[in-house]
Design a protein around this motif. Structure first.
Motif, PDB file in Angstrom:
ATOM      1  N   VAL A  31     -26.420 -13.116  54.327  1.00 58.32           N
ATOM      2  CA  VAL A  31     -26.332 -13.753  53.347  1.00 58.32           C
ATOM      3  C   VAL A  31     -25.921 -15.108  52.736  1.00 58.32           C
ATOM      4  O   VAL A  31     -25.089 -15.400  53.439  1.00 58.32           O
ATOM      5  CB  VAL A  31     -24.564 -12.437  52.576  1.00 58.32           C
ATOM      6  N   LEU A  85     -20.444  -6.135  50.795  1.00 61.76           N
ATOM      7  CA  LEU A  85     -20.804  -7.582  50.435  1.00 61.76           C
ATOM      8  C   LEU A  85     -19.963  -8.124  49.235  1.00 61.76           C
ATOM      9  O   LEU A  85     -19.941  -9.216  49.212  1.00 61.76           O
ATOM     10  CB  LEU A  85     -22.184  -6.870  49.650  1.00 61.76           C
ATOM     11  N   LEU A  89     -19.052 -11.872  49.282  1.00 60.33           N
ATOM     12  CA  LEU A  89     -19.569 -12.622  48.329  1.00 60.33           C
ATOM     13  C   LEU A  89     -18.475 -13.274  47.384  1.00 60.33           C
ATOM     14  O   LEU A  89     -18.388 -15.021  46.996  1.00 60.33           O
ATOM     15  CB  LEU A  89     -20.281 -12.151  46.959  1.00 60.33           C
TER      16      LEU A  89
END
Length: 252
Positions: A31, A85, A89
């Motif tokens: 990521v 996630l 983010l």
């Protein structure tokens, strides 16, 4: 002084020689967050608890052994995966994950780091003729009973291990961190007195008993805390940045 994320990832990939290993997940940057790095937080598994701890610690990079996107898993970004996630983010935190490359590395690898913790001298690989070998064999700094060695494991790892006591004095040890119970047959073939890993299966008890060796299951998480710490320390020294290891307790 901050360093570029790309430079950090390039060095970690190079140092672990990650590209040479065919793994069950992608190794490296999983990521992408902010482009500059001042602080790394490391931990064993990229759980929600560890991510939130990394947010609290104002991490730029979360470095883990167990990341995401494993072969065979549902690729949909829903439920637990979506929440994890989304947190990464939303906070612009990069996730850097290394699985088998971190198990096998000769300096910061989980297996050599565990050996250093437990007073085991590394002598070689568990399967020297297998290019995909993960486990190692070695000798204790002093011969002892299986129960005494289990006590050492308890003191070092802070977790009561499961012991199958074969009744013999322990001098030569085979080990594989994490879920390596399936390597017990290779350990028997290598002539060890005791085999240590993180987990146990029902048949592991019988394999140990019937082959006359001792066996210890010391915890998947507990046996794999040291490699990622050593890698984080290496990267912090290399680039003069901060590193903090956060241990989220896991009894398994």
């Amino acid at each position: 002084m901050a360093i570029a994320l790309a430079a950090l990832v390039e060095e970690a990939d190079r140092y672990l020689n990650a590209a040479r290993i065919n793994d069950y997940c992608p190794n490296g940057l999983q990521v992408e967050g902010r482009p500059q790095v001042l602080r790394i937080v490391s931990g064993v598994t990229a759980s929600q608890a560890l991510i939130e701890a990394a947010v609290e610690a104002e991490a730029d990079v979360l470095l883990v052994h167990h990341g995401y996107f494993w072969k065979g898993e549902n690729p949909c970004i829903t439920g637990m995966k979506q929440r994890r996630l989304k947190t990464l983010l939303a906070n612009d935190i990069s996730l850097l994950a290394y699985h088998l490359p971190l198990d096998v590395h000769p300096e910061v690898g989980n297996n050599v780091q565990l050996a250093a913790q437990l007073g085991i001298t590394v002598e070689g690989e568990l399967e020297p003729d297998n290019p995909r070998t993960v486990g190692l064999v070695g000798s204790l700094d002093e011969a002892m009973s299986a129960r005494d060695f289990a006590h050492r494991v308890h003191e070092v790892l802070g977790r009561e291990p499961l012991l199958v006591d074969g009744g013999e004095v322990i001098r030569r040890v085979g080990w594989c961190t994490g879920g390596g119970q399936g390597y017990i047959d290779q350990a028997v073939a290598a002539g060890v007195d005791l085999y240590l890993t993180g987990e146990a299966s029902e048949q592991t008890f019988h394999s140990a008993r019937e082959n006359g060796i001792s066996f210890i299951a010391a915890g998947h998480h507990a046996t794999e805390r040291y490699g990622v710490q050593a890698l984080g320390d290496y990267l912090a020294r290399r680039f003069a940045i901060e590193h903090l290891f956060i241990d989220c307790p896991n009894p398994i």
